[in-house]
Write an enzyme that holds these catalytic residues in place. Structure first.
Site, mmCIF file in Angstrom:
data_model
loop_
_atom_site.group_PDB
_atom_site.id
_atom_site.type_symbol
_atom_site.label_atom_id
_atom_site.label_comp_id
_atom_site.label_asym_id
_atom_site.label_seq_id
_atom_site.Cartn_x
_atom_site.Cartn_y
_atom_site.Cartn_z
ATOM 1 N N PRO A 1 48.692 -16.436 53.801
ATOM 2 C CA PRO A 1 48.425 -16.883 55.403
ATOM 3 C C PRO A 1 47.532 -15.549 56.373
ATOM 4 C CG PRO A 1 49.837 -16.826 54.953
ATOM 5 C CD PRO A 1 50.021 -16.201 53.920
ATOM 6 N N ARG B 1 56.357 -5.958 55.330
ATOM 7 C CA ARG B 1 55.290 -7.203 55.348
ATOM 8 C C ARG B 1 54.731 -6.816 53.788
ATOM 9 N NH1 ARG B 1 49.948 -5.485 57.921
ATOM 10 N NH2 ARG B 1 48.329 -7.038 57.506
ATOM 11 N N HIS C 1 58.127 -11.593 62.323
ATOM 12 C CA HIS C 1 57.197 -11.449 63.154
ATOM 13 C C HIS C 1 58.204 -10.862 64.864
ATOM 14 C CE1 HIS C 1 53.262 -13.104 61.861
ATOM 15 N NE2 HIS C 1 53.391 -12.195 61.117
ATOM 16 N N GLY D 1 52.257 -12.873 42.517
ATOM 17 C CA GLY D 1 54.278 -13.195 42.343
ATOM 18 C C GLY D 1 54.561 -11.726 42.946
ATOM 19 N N HIS E 1 53.504 -9.237 51.112
ATOM 20 C CA HIS E 1 51.950 -9.050 50.925
ATOM 21 C C HIS E 1 52.139 -9.130 49.333
ATOM 22 C CE1 HIS E 1 49.091 -8.808 54.074
ATOM 23 N NE2 HIS E 1 50.632 -9.565 54.673
ATOM 24 N N ASP E 2 52.690 -9.078 48.471
ATOM 25 C CA ASP E 2 53.069 -9.043 46.947
ATOM 26 C C ASP E 2 53.376 -10.197 46.882
ATOM 27 O OD1 ASP E 2 53.316 -7.166 44.593
ATOM 28 O OD2 ASP E 2 55.264 -6.972 44.914
ATOM 29 N N ASN F 1 44.888 -6.386 53.263
ATOM 30 C CA ASN F 1 46.218 -5.843 53.477
ATOM 31 C C ASN F 1 45.710 -3.829 53.521
ATOM 32 O OD1 ASN F 1 47.639 -7.225 51.872
ATOM 33 N ND2 ASN F 1 46.522 -6.828 50.307
ATOM 34 N N VAL G 1 50.776 -12.808 46.059
ATOM 35 C CA VAL G 1 49.440 -12.547 45.466
ATOM 36 C C VAL G 1 49.148 -13.292 44.342
ATOM 37 C CG1 VAL G 1 47.976 -11.806 45.424
ATOM 38 C CG2 VAL G 1 48.600 -11.657 47.350
ATOM 39 N N SER H 1 51.539 -4.918 41.905
ATOM 40 C CA SER H 1 50.315 -5.476 41.891
ATOM 41 C C SER H 1 50.224 -4.990 43.338
ATOM 42 C CB SER H 1 50.042 -6.615 42.006
ATOM 43 O OG SER H 1 50.161 -8.222 42.621
ATOM 44 N N ASP I 1 55.531 -8.674 41.726
ATOM 45 C CA ASP I 1 54.428 -8.134 41.007
ATOM 46 C C ASP I 1 54.338 -6.401 40.649
ATOM 47 O OD1 ASP I 1 52.532 -7.938 41.274
ATOM 48 O OD2 ASP I 1 51.632 -8.619 39.861
ATOM 49 N N ASP J 1 65.030 -9.494 65.407
ATOM 50 C CA ASP J 1 66.442 -10.962 66.036
ATOM 51 C C ASP J 1 65.590 -12.140 66.283
ATOM 52 O OD1 ASP J 1 64.811 -9.915 68.050
ATOM 53 O OD2 ASP J 1 66.324 -9.069 68.720
#
Length: 319
Positions: A160, A60, A190, A70, A64-65, A92, A68, A74, A72, A247
């Site tokens: 999302p 995850r 998920h 790219g 999330h990196d 986050n 946002v 951040s 990078d 899976d």
């Protein structure tokens, strides 16, 4: 003439993007830090052995990196009083795995100082998590550089959210260069991890969402009583069948109406998406192969290469 200038400008931008992506390569550190990937793998495997949930958190974290600014790194920057960063964003606050990335970075720095980026370590860690949790193997083209900006407002504008409709999900993924199949395939992440009650109580209160399986909904109501949501905000597994295995059981959950999030339930709302869900529900190996490809594709979003950005000394702070 105006149209010609626009075309030339667009061509230049696209060429720059293509060149940036082309500079990523498998084995980027083979000469400058040949032990980098094995160090990260060792740290990640030990962390997941101690707590399987960390693997879901690291996958995850990479997502999330990349979505946002790219891929990078951040998302790793710790907030300060003068700089609320991506980690400060409400979406986050439940991210996990920062300590694992910091540990891996410290060991890599001890072996090869100032060579390996935090952005690449995040990508390696996600790959190693997929291998540990689901036996899904893939190579990671590397050579990413670390970003110089991390803003609290960026995540909500790019990621999302749990209550997104199918149309909103498709729009968000499309904006990052990912198609419907990538979206459905990556949603399979998920099959591991947990969710706080607050992320799906919109389906429980004030009335139960009729698309939820009744017995499943009854269980959720006992886990998430309305009085606890704003206080303790309990958690439950995203996949009730094999919560610590990456899976295809997630897709079976979607088809049987036993998923927590609106964004997961909505994968049944269009014929093309439903067809993909139905296929992956019975073809675990095929889904795993495609998951690997979509993770590689996601890992190339907005990367910094060459002399752009820098190589952080500590992942949680700018140099």
């Amino acid at each position: 003439m105006k149209n010609q200038k626009v075309f030339v400008a667009l061509f230049i931008v696209l060429s720059m993007v293509a060149a940036s992506m082309a500079q990523l390569q498998v084995g980027f550190y083979s000469k400058t830090c040949p032990t980098a990937e094995s160090i990260v793998s060792s740290v990640v495997n030990a962390a997941i052995s101690a707590n399987a949930g960390i693997g879901a958190g690291l996958i995850r974290l990479h997502f999330h990196d990349c979505f946002v600014r790219g891929c990078d790194g951040s998302v790793l920057i710790a907030p300060t009083s003068s700089n609320p960063t991506e980690r400060s964003s409400p979406i986050n606050l439940s991210l996990r795995g920062f300590d694992v990335i910091d540990q891996a970075k410290a060991q890599v720095e001890a072996a090869c100082e100032g060579v390996v980026s935090c952005a690449d370590i995040v990508a390696f860690a996600a790959r190693d998590s997929a291998a540990k949790l689901g036996g899904i193997s893939y190579s990671v083209p590397s050579g990413r550089r670390d970003g110089l900006i991390s803003s609290e407002s960026d995540p909500l504008q790019n990621l999302p959210q749990f209550n997104f409709t199918l149309a909103q999900l498709q729009s968000t993924f499309s904006a990052k260069g990912l198609n419907l199949n990538d979206m459905v395939v990556l949603s399979g992440a998920h099959s591991v991890g947990i969710a706080h009650c607050s992320s799906f109580t919109n389906r429980l209160y004030p009335t139960v969402d009729p698309t939820l399986n009744p017995s499943f909904a009854s269980g959720l109501l006992s886990i998430c009583p309305s009085s606890d949501i704003t206080t303790s905000n309990p958690t439950t597994n995203l996949d009730y069948q094999t919560p610590n295995v990456l899976d295809n059981k997630y897709y079976q959950d979607v088809l049987t109406k036993r998923v927590l999030l609106t964004s997961d339930e909505d994968l049944t709302k269009s014929a093309p998406a439903l067809a993909l869900v139905t296929t992956y529900a019975v073809l675990n190996s095929a889904w795993g192969d495609l998951f690997a490809l979509s993770m590689q594709k996601m890992g190339k979003i907005g990367v910094l290469t060459g002399t752009a950005g820098n190589i952080r000394t500590v992942c949680s702070a700018f140099n």
